[in-house]
Design an enzyme around this catalytic site. Structure first.
Site, PDB file in Angstrom:
ATOM      1  N   LYS A 282      -6.923  -0.407   2.046  1.00 22.62           N
ATOM      2  CA  LYS A 282      -7.274   0.992   1.763  1.00 22.62           C
ATOM      3  C   LYS A 282      -6.823   1.353   0.350  1.00 22.62           C
ATOM      4  O   LYS A 282      -5.760   0.904  -0.099  1.00 22.62           O
ATOM      5  CB  LYS A 282      -6.599   1.903   2.793  1.00 22.62           C
ATOM      6  CG  LYS A 282      -7.057   3.360   2.755  1.00 22.62           C
ATOM      7  CD  LYS A 282      -6.403   4.158   3.888  1.00 22.62           C
ATOM      8  CE  LYS A 282      -6.733   5.638   3.812  1.00 22.62           C
ATOM      9  NZ  LYS A 282      -6.084   6.409   4.894  1.00 22.62           N
TER      10      LYS A 282
ATOM     11  N   SER B 234      -9.042   9.352   7.744  1.00 22.64           N
ATOM     12  CA  SER B 234      -9.348   9.139   6.339  1.00 22.64           C
ATOM     13  C   SER B 234      -9.665   7.677   6.008  1.00 22.64           C
ATOM     14  O   SER B 234     -10.241   7.406   4.962  1.00 22.64           O
ATOM     15  CB  SER B 234      -8.163   9.601   5.490  1.00 22.64           C
ATOM     16  OG  SER B 234      -7.027   8.798   5.732  1.00 22.64           O
TER      17      SER B 234
ATOM     18  N   SER C 212      -5.537   8.920  10.977  1.00 28.65           N
ATOM     19  CA  SER C 212      -6.450   8.349   9.983  1.00 28.65           C
ATOM     20  C   SER C 212      -6.831   6.898  10.212  1.00 28.65           C
ATOM     21  O   SER C 212      -7.748   6.399   9.585  1.00 28.65           O
ATOM     22  CB  SER C 212      -5.844   8.478   8.580  1.00 28.65           C
ATOM     23  OG  SER C 212      -5.970   9.802   8.138  1.00 28.65           O
TER      24      SER C 212
END
Lengths: 508, 526
Positions: A60, A146, A170
């Site tokens: 990420k 997210s 997330s």
């Protein structure tokens, strides 16, 4: 029971002599429609040995890598490359894993739909069994946020596993929307050194993969004590949590006590989700598990408390992005007021941060002002404590983070449930449609009240507040044919048990 | 995190004594402001003398270091970095707390204080707002039997340094200082004059230096202070106080307090009110000026730091700190005085290279001038030893602009030199010459060998009377006129001949022996 077939795998020609160039080509072909990968790794050969030598892992974009930019999907860090690797990245590389790229996410991890990104939204790559339409004609659904890029990259076969982060859901929410496995480990097990802070007291590194076994392999390497993380669980605490006797989970689930928290079925929960969830519960029961309804009475306050605490920490953690040391710098326009330092920073911060981030900074700043501190921040901390106590009351295993005396009280005297793990739906619905308009503008979900988007996290936030391990496992499709996830939550440090139960659920 | 917490009742009780309340202090009229009582409280920030910063591994720096060379990604607030508490800073804060008779808190915590300024890369300073490491202490001033209560002691980060270049309209930021450990020491408003405030800072400096907590150097910025000042009618309630920020020397602090007192009195005597303000001090104009009013006071949005676990200090750690504590100035002073040293000599010895006696991270240093004196005075007269040290050794080092840490003369060398002068084997003058030689040549030879090499052995009547007699006869021959005058009975002129002998002997001659011999040679036998 898992009926949804995977996407038809990209047809491989085994003429690649380098796995890196193989993955680069896969990303080249697949990423354009999904928008999951934002930086692709250069052609560095991996170490080629170690327990993860066969895995290609995406990271990420809020986790620092020295060889690729780390932008947090923000204009603020658009050209930022960290001088160091996050500890977790080093651990994976040292174990032989190939880091193949960085994944799209909501800006600094703030969002539930992966629409608040400077790179634009991630498109959920899932294709329903009945869907044979070409990409451009399909409905565009959110990958969740997210960590939408990580979930979509795994789902679309652009990597074997992905690192995500989870502050309030997330990792678990996008895993649920994209039909992959997503683990948020116990807080403090995976080092946060090199993970860009959103809300330090809640942030965890999450792991995503297509199955629980792969998730577990990556977790076993990543869960290593790191003295550079002051919130890391010490070796002593890790050891203590291993001493708790765990039920032996075999094919026959006799002796496994699964709690179903009654507060996790709000009115907003989609009916088809309940149906899928019931199927799983009865399958577990058929295999011998005890199903016990439990109550976690503080759950209804958790979401508000979460947004106060997370926003307060955001306002503090994001104060450093001022355009001075690194990142975006917007010069003050001619004639601008330069009498205060904050006036100079304002130009950079107004342009560098997206709307959602700005909103949360403002909320958090307010929550920390002298007038609001008691009613908001301290009140939220009290709620957080109650949420933690709720969990301690229902679990059979003691919370090793608390001191001995209170363990005894909570697990042996006041607890009437003695459950091993909790089971609940991961999300209130299947993946929602992406807004038709441009990214980060008012979407269907945020335009009406602004709170609807936050409500996506209602089922994932309590485990974050309590720092507990939580695993979302794809189980079956909803009536619309899109994936549904079920979450397994355990006591702090019981990550292995959570993964084991997740494996059972996966195989049902 | 240091260790698990203990029951607070296990803390040392002897660290608490009953302290007088400020109200108990009797009012003494000050001729500068008759009819008014002055009330002063001080906040002192002292840089901790550690090798590394408070939360990062980068090395601390000094004034002369090249800008931005002592910086880690953490110091520059890079994303993904996290703080790591330096236990040495905790040790030195504990020493400070114990030296100031404070109650060490078994559990303290770190908070973030938020404001936007270019010298603060993270946008917040990590400090101890809600739960400081120690509280309820006291400092005994050097004059007037005054005890100033210490409200609290907290650990915190220093800021970076920003300088404005007006020529190019540029702010320059040096991160060398960013994140250096500080102790903030907050006093109660127990001081009643600018002089008491000056005494407080000087006494505090000496304490911090003696325990190795800080160099406490105001000129170099390792000690900075803010003063709270108010005035009231004797017996009346305290007046409205103003805070004067960033005072950079004891002298200027005292001037600033005096100016502020006079400003308050002028306002009050003309029927106006003092408004609560934060003020600066203009050293050139000798006046304070308004920085901001109470209404403009920033909201620092204090928040418990979510990265740093609480700081737990148990009894074992406190015991360790007590055992490793160097001697406090008060104890040292009385010990030296009891050896017969004058107050002045004691002060001189204790002020030599102050702050350098203890090394970085509280490690024992070379011991400094006092330790040198104590080794030297073993088996010797302390008064003679202190004279040699303060007048000759320190004097000659000072003339060369060298500090005591640069002293090349070992205790053994110095001891033998003093002994040789004492037993007359060399003269005092030769001793000084020898010392000069040892210092300039960084000689490791023992003085006895050097004296022989340099032919400095004393020419006394007994030992080498022949050569002394020869020198005297040469002097008489060289100065026939003066010799004649002496022969006629003017004995005062003999000193010219003695001077000639001394000069020719290069100081080896004993002046008294030479005088006696010259008299013997020139004057009729009685």
């Amino acid at each position: 029971m898992r009926s949804a077939p995977r996407n038809i795998r990209f047809c491989l020609h085994l003429r690649y002599n380098s796995t890196v160039s193989y993955w680069r080509d896969v990303i080249d072909v697949k990423n354009a429609s999904v928008n999951a990968i934002v930086h692709t790794a250069g052609l560095h050969p991996g170490t080629g040995h170690g327990p993860l030598k066969d895995l290609a892992i995406a990271v990420k974009d809020n986790i620092c890598t020295a060889s690729m930019p780390t932008t947090c999907s923000s204009a603020m860090l658009k050209d930022f490359t960290s001088p160091f690797n996050a500890t977790v990245v080093d651990l994976l590389q040292d174990a032989g894993a190939q880091i193949i790229g960085k994944t799209n996410c909501d800006e600094f991890g703030m969002g539930s739909l992966n629409t608040h990104s400077v790179y634009g939204p991630v498109v959920n790559p899932y294709s329903t069994p009945s869907d044979s339409a070409p990409w451009v004609e399909r409905e565009r659904r959110s990958a969740g946020g997210s960590s939408g890029g990580s979930a979509a990259a795994v789902a679309e076969g652009m990597c074997d596993a992905a690192l995500a982060t989870d502050t309030g859901g997330s990792t678990r929410l996008p895993a649920s929307y994209c039909g992959v496995v997503g683990l948020k480990p116990s807080y403090g097990l995976i080092s946060r050194w090199g993970v860009v802070s959103f809300a330090d007291s809640l942030d965890c590194v999450g792991i995503m993969a297509n199955d629980v076994a792969t998730t577990k392999r990556v977790f076993n390497v990543a869960s290593t004590y790191d003295p550079k993380d002051p919130t890391a669980a010490t070796l002593e605490t890790r050891h203590k949590s291993q001493l708790t006797p765990m039920p032996l989970v075999e094919k026959n689930l006799q002796g496994l006590r699964i709690g179903i928290p009654q507060e996790y079925f709000p009115a907003e929960l989609d009916r088809s989700i309940i149906r899928s969830f019931r199927l799983i519960v009865s399958a577990l029961k058929d295999n011998g598990a005890s199903i016990i309804p439990v109550s976690l009475p503080s759950t209804s306050y958790a979401l508000s408390a979460y947004y106060v605490i997370a926003s307060a920490e955001v306002s503090s953690n994001l104060a450093r992005y001022d355009g001075i040391q690194y990142g975006l710098r917007v010069d003050t326009p001619h004639g601008a007021d330069k009498t205060k330092t904050s006036n100079i920073y304002a130009h950079t911060r107004s342009q560098g941060f997206g709307r959602e981030v700005q909103k949360r900074i403002l909320l958090g700043t307010y929550a920390l002002t002298a007038d609001a501190f008691d009613n908001y921040f301290l009140q939220a901390q009290r709620v957080r404590k109650l949420v933690r106590e709720d969990f301690d009351h229902v679990f059979r295993a003691p919370n090793v983070l608390m001191n001995h005396s209170s363990n005894f009280t909570s697990s042996s005297q006041t607890s009437n449930s003695n459950i091993d793990v909790l089971l609940h739906p991961s999300a209130i619905r299947t993946a929602p449609l992406l807004p038709l308009s441009s990214p980060d503008s008012s979407s269907i979900l945020s335009s009406s009240s602004g709170l609807d988007a936050y409500f996506q996290d209602v089922l994932t936030v309590p485990a974050s507040l309590a720092g507990l391990p939580a695993l979302s496992v794809p189980v079956c499709s909803g009536v619309d044919g899109w994936p549904v996830g079920v979450s397994v939550v355990g006591q702090w440090g019981c990550d292995d048990l959570v993964l084991r139960v997740g494996e059972i659920v996966e195989q049902l | 995190m240091l260790a698990r917490a203990v029951n607070p009742c296990l803390l040392p009780r002897n660290f608490h004594r009953i302290r007088p309340f400020p109200a108990e202090r009797t009012y003494h009229e000050d001729p500068r402001w008759p009819g008014w009582e002055v009330v002063v409280g001080l906040e002192v920030h002292a840089q901790l003398k550690t090798r590394q910063k408070l939360f990062s591994e980068s090395l601390t720096s000094e004034l002369g270091h090249v800008a931005n060379t002592h910086v880690s990604p953490y110091d520059a607030a890079f994303p993904g970095t996290l703080p790591h508490l330096n236990s040495k800073c905790v040790d030195l804060a504990l020493r400070t707390a114990l030296a100031l008779d404070s109650k060490v808190q078994p559990r303290s915590a770190f908070d973030r204080k938020h404001y936007f300024y270019s010298d603060l890369p993270t946008g917040y300073q990590i400090t101890q707002h809600y739960a400081p490491i120690a509280s309820d202490g006291a400092l005994h001033l050097s004059r007037g039997d005054v005890v100033v209560r210490i409200k609290q002691i907290q650990l915190e980060q220093d800021t970076a340094k920003s300088t404005f270049d007006p020529r190019h309209h540029l702010s320059q930021i040096d991160l060398n200082r960013a994140g250096t450990g500080l102790v903030e020491i907050v006093s109660e408003s127990d001081m009643r004059s600018p002089e008491e405030a000056g005494d407080y800072v000087r006494t505090l400096q000496a304490v911090l230096r003696s325990v190795g907590a800080s160099d406490g150097n105001m000129e170099q910025g390792s000690l900075r202070c803010d003063a709270n000042v108010s005035v009231n009618k004797p017996g009346g309630p305290f007046g409205t106080r103003c805070e004067i920020k960033n005072l950079n020397s004891v002298k200027f602090m005292m001037v600033a307090i005096t100016c502020e007192v006079l400003r308050h009195i002028k306002l009050l005597e003309t029927g106006q009110v003092v408004s609560q303000e934060t003020r600066g001090f203009d050293e050139l104009k000798s006046q304070t000026f308004k920085l901001r009013s109470k209404e403009d006071a920033p909201d620092y949005r204090y928040m418990p730091d979510p990265n740093l676990p609480p700081l737990l200090v148990n009894q074992a750690i406190i015991t360790l700190a007590i055992n490793s504590m160097p001697e406090l100035p008060g104890a040292m002073r009385s010990r030296l005085c009891s050896q017969g040293l004058s107050k002045r000599d004691t002060e001189v010895l204790m002020s030599v290279d102050s702050g350098r006696e203890v090394g970085f991270d509280g490690e024992p240093g070379s011991g400094g001038a006092v330790a040198y004196f104590e080794s030297l005075s073993k088996g010797r007269d302390p008064k003679i030893v202190v004279n040699w040290m303060t007048h000759e050794l320190l004097g000659q080092l000072g003339a060369r602009k060298e500090t005591f840490t640069q002293n090349p003369v070992s205790v053994e060398q110095m001891g033998e030199l003093i002994d040789m002068v004492q037993d007359g084997s060399i003269t005092g003058t030769s001793g000084k010459t020898l010392l000069h030689h040892m210092i300039t040549h960084r000689s490791r030879e023992m003085p006895s060998k050097l004296a022989a090499d340099l032919s400095l052995a004393a020419l006394s009547k007994n030992s080498l009377s022949d050569s002394l007699k020869k020198l005297c006869e040469e002097a008489i021959a060289a100065l026939p006129e003066e010799a004649g005058v002496v022969r006629k009975g003017n004995e005062r002129v003999i000193m010219k001949l003695v001077g000639k002998v001394m000069k020719d002997s290069r100081g080896r001659a004993d002046a008294k022996a030479a005088t006696d011999l010259l008299k013997e040679l020139l004057l009729p036998k009685q």
